[in-house]
Write a protein that holds these residues in place. Structure first.
Motif, PDB file in Angstrom:
ATOM      1  N   LEU A 199       4.305   4.963  -7.663  1.00  0.00           N
ATOM      2  CA  LEU A 199       3.088   4.471  -7.000  1.00  0.00           C
ATOM      3  C   LEU A 199       2.475   3.301  -7.762  1.00  0.00           C
ATOM      4  O   LEU A 199       2.120   2.281  -7.167  1.00  0.00           O
ATOM      5  N   ALA A 213       6.634  -3.690   1.633  1.00  0.00           N
ATOM      6  CA  ALA A 213       5.292  -3.285   2.026  1.00  0.00           C
ATOM      7  C   ALA A 213       4.418  -4.528   2.139  1.00  0.00           C
ATOM      8  O   ALA A 213       4.414  -5.376   1.258  1.00  0.00           O
ATOM      9  N   GLU A 267      -1.282  -2.277   0.824  1.00  0.00           N
ATOM     10  CA  GLU A 267      -1.349  -1.074  -0.017  1.00  0.00           C
ATOM     11  C   GLU A 267      -1.120   0.182   0.823  1.00  0.00           C
ATOM     12  O   GLU A 267      -0.510   1.139   0.370  1.00  0.00           O
ATOM     13  N   PHE A 268      -1.627   0.174   2.059  1.00  0.00           N
ATOM     14  CA  PHE A 268      -1.439   1.331   2.938  1.00  0.00           C
ATOM     15  C   PHE A 268       0.042   1.634   3.115  1.00  0.00           C
ATOM     16  O   PHE A 268       0.479   2.777   3.008  1.00  0.00           O
ATOM     17  N   GLN A 269       0.803   0.591   3.398  1.00  0.00           N
ATOM     18  CA  GLN A 269       2.240   0.790   3.603  1.00  0.00           C
ATOM     19  C   GLN A 269       2.909   1.243   2.307  1.00  0.00           C
ATOM     20  O   GLN A 269       3.752   2.137   2.306  1.00  0.00           O
ATOM     21  N   VAL A 298       1.783   2.933  -0.180  1.00  0.00           N
ATOM     22  CA  VAL A 298       1.520   4.331  -0.501  1.00  0.00           C
ATOM     23  C   VAL A 298       2.357   5.253   0.390  1.00  0.00           C
ATOM     24  O   VAL A 298       2.846   6.290  -0.044  1.00  0.00           O
ATOM     25  N   GLN A 299       2.570   4.845   1.650  1.00  0.00           N
ATOM     26  CA  GLN A 299       3.341   5.685   2.569  1.00  0.00           C
ATOM     27  C   GLN A 299       4.818   5.790   2.191  1.00  0.00           C
ATOM     28  O   GLN A 299       5.515   6.688   2.638  1.00  0.00           O
ATOM     29  N   PHE A 300       5.291   4.852   1.382  1.00  0.00           N
ATOM     30  CA  PHE A 300       6.686   4.954   0.957  1.00  0.00           C
ATOM     31  C   PHE A 300       6.911   6.157   0.046  1.00  0.00           C
ATOM     32  O   PHE A 300       8.034   6.611  -0.119  1.00  0.00           O
ATOM     33  N   MET A 301       5.828   6.664  -0.535  1.00  0.00           N
ATOM     34  CA  MET A 301       5.977   7.819  -1.420  1.00  0.00           C
ATOM     35  C   MET A 301       6.441   9.040  -0.619  1.00  0.00           C
ATOM     36  O   MET A 301       7.523   9.573  -0.889  1.00  0.00           O
ATOM     37  N   PRO A 302       5.648   9.500   0.409  1.00  0.00           N
ATOM     38  CA  PRO A 302       6.167  10.611   1.224  1.00  0.00           C
ATOM     39  C   PRO A 302       7.482  10.265   1.923  1.00  0.00           C
ATOM     40  O   PRO A 302       8.300  11.158   2.158  1.00  0.00           O
ATOM     41  N   ALA A 303       7.707   9.005   2.240  1.00  0.00           N
ATOM     42  CA  ALA A 303       8.921   8.660   2.990  1.00  0.00           C
ATOM     43  C   ALA A 303      10.173   8.709   2.117  1.00  0.00           C
ATOM     44  O   ALA A 303      11.234   9.131   2.569  1.00  0.00           O
TER      45      ALA A 303
END
Lengths: 250, 245
Positions: B67, B155, B158-160, B162-167
């Motif tokens: 992150l 990305a 920042e929104f995108q 951060v979403q790579f973490m769960p993805a």
């Protein structure tokens, strides 16, 4: 390499395409060495794209663009250029001095000379008092000057400055223009400076007037006024726009 | 590549972190808090805490480093500092390895602290050497840094990022063998877990937990994690462009 008779920047049939549309259209111009050349035109006319092409940051550039005798974007040019982006590009979570120290290291300024060099550049942009302040806590004008100081590091031969005086108070603006002329006169540096404010035109040795991705005219402010029979660069610009429209509509 | 510029970049990144005390505190203490929490969650089954806790010592640094690096490099792209660096005589590798070095140094601190607290305060019962566990945790953190640097190129905000973490990270946690032995999963998932680096990291850490000496396949696991980390660092360098549209 240091052939001063050749222009600092030379463009022939220069074109840039962004998002499928041409942003710069068949540009032809040259910027003589050791001059302060103003790139004037309304917002969105392609000034920033042109400057990015000169420093080698712009993709999809066709035609010829020579910078200091080398094709724009050559690795050898990266030591010889100073580039100020329009938005202040500095690390907000570092102090002014820490910022400059890093950028100087990237430019290869030796450890021994670095702090002295950083101090002198900070003095040039009148930020000595704020040397230890975090860039993020500075006012926008002060932050813009930290960014300008980065462009001055390493004694570049060509300075490409995208709107360096925007939002600064008149006293400071005058002192920066004095600095730009000093760099040209004392060090033989070439400065390409963009502005959308026409009242800065008379501070330049030479001007390039741009509109809609084309260079309408280039020359000294006096030449442009004389050629158009007007008394200010702003009127000269309006005159040229009108003449251009007539020429292009049959 | 230039050693001077790589080190200057690493020092700059650490100085930035140094001005952000809250992030530093969160990076160092959140893993300790979670580990302690886990210790009490599994109070009646210490063996389960050992198994999950040992693997988490590697997974925490991977998540936090993933992150932090992806946001840090994304900021570099969006604020224009990257464009400026790319117009300067900075090699792409100087930037990437500078980041890897800075966050790697930080990961040493983070993983060291978490391993020490786990082993000495929370009675994490290891058959093997805590040093091997720490070593593997560091390599896993390096993998997180490399993945973070790589995905930040994809990305736009920042929104995108951060979403790579769960993805990208959570699926690896699910299939790495922590929740169920890998050979008991649906075969397609088992094959998938064979090519995901975290499986090797968790395998090595479980090996250190269960046996003395150097566990079976330890060298293979180290080689896979290091190889993947270096591969993603190289890919991250490739995603940096001197010229952008």
């Amino acid at each position: 390499m240091n052939d001063t008779s050749r222009p600092a920047v030379l463009a022939r049939r220069l074109e840039v395409v962004r998002g499928g549309a041409p942003v710069l259209k068949e540009l032809e111009f040259s910027v003589p060495r050791g001059t302060v050349t103003g790139l004037l035109g309304p917002s969105g006319c392609g000034k920033t794209t042109l400057m990015r092409a000169v420093v080698g940051a712009q993709a999809r550039v066709t035609g010829r663009l020579d910078v200091l005798g080398e094709p724009a974007g050559s690795a050898a040019l990266r030591h010889r250029l100073g580039y100020l982006t329009q938005a202040p590009s500095v690390y907000l979570d570092l102090t002014a001095t820490q910022n400059l120290d890093y950028w100087a290291a990237v430019l290869g300024v030796g450890r021994a000379d670095r702090s002295e060099h950083v101090r002198s550049v900070l003095a040039d942009v009148d930020l000595t008092e704020h040397a230890g302040a975090l860039a993020g806590r500075l006012s926008s004008g002060q932050r813009a000057r930290v960014s300008l100081a980065v462009a001055l590091l390493g004694a570049p031969e060509l300075l490409v400055l995208d709107e360096p005086t925007v939002g600064l108070d008149p006293v400071l603006r005058r002192s920066l223009w004095d600095l730009f002329h000093r760099l040209a006169a004392e060090r033989g540096a070439t400065l390409l400076i963009s502005s959308h404010v026409m009242d800065e035109a008379d501070r330049c040795d030479r001007l390039m007037l741009m509109r809609e991705g084309r260079v309408l005219a280039e020359g000294t402010p006096e030449e442009l006024r004389a050629r158009t029979g007007t008394d200010s660069v702003e009127h000269a610009f309006l005159h040229l726009v009108e003449a251009d429209r007539k020429a292009r509509t049959p | 590549m230039s050693v001077g510029r790589t080190l200057a970049t690493a020092r700059r990144v650490l100085r930035q972190l140094g001005h952000d005390r809250r992030t530093v505190a969160l990076l160092l203490f959140v893993p300790l808090f979670l580990l302690t929490l886990l210790h009490y969650v599994f109070e009646s089954d210490p063996r389960l805490f050992d198994r999950v806790g040992a693997s988490l010592l590697g997974i925490f640094p991977l998540i936090t480093m993933f992150l932090t690096t992806s946001i840090a490099t994304l900021r570099e792209r969006t604020t224009g500092t990257l464009e400026r660096l790319m117009a300067m005589p900075l090699g792409k590798g100087d930037l990437i390895f500078g980041y890897a070095l800075a966050f790697g140094a930080f990961a040493v601190l983070q993983a060291g602290l978490a391993t020490a607290v786990g082993v000495w305060l929370l009675d994490l019962d290891l058959a093997g050497s805590p040093w091997l566990l720490l070593f593997m945790a560091l390599l896993t953190a390096l993998l997180g840094i490399a993945l973070g640097l790589f995905v930040s190129a994809f990305a736009a905000s920042e929104f995108q990022a951060v979403q790579f973490m769960p993805a990208l990270i959570v699926p690896q946690i699910l299939v790495c063998g922590l929740f169920a032995p890998r050979d008991t999963m649906q075969p397609a998932l088992e094959y998938a877990s064979n090519v995901l680096p975290m499986s090797y990291s968790v395998n090595a850490m479980t090996g250190v937990l269960n046996g003395t000496g150097i566990p079976d396949h330890f060298l293979r696991d180290v080689a896979v994690v290091v190889g993947m980390a270096l591969g993603f660092l190289a890919l991250a360098a490739v995603t940096l462009r001197r010229r952008t549209p």
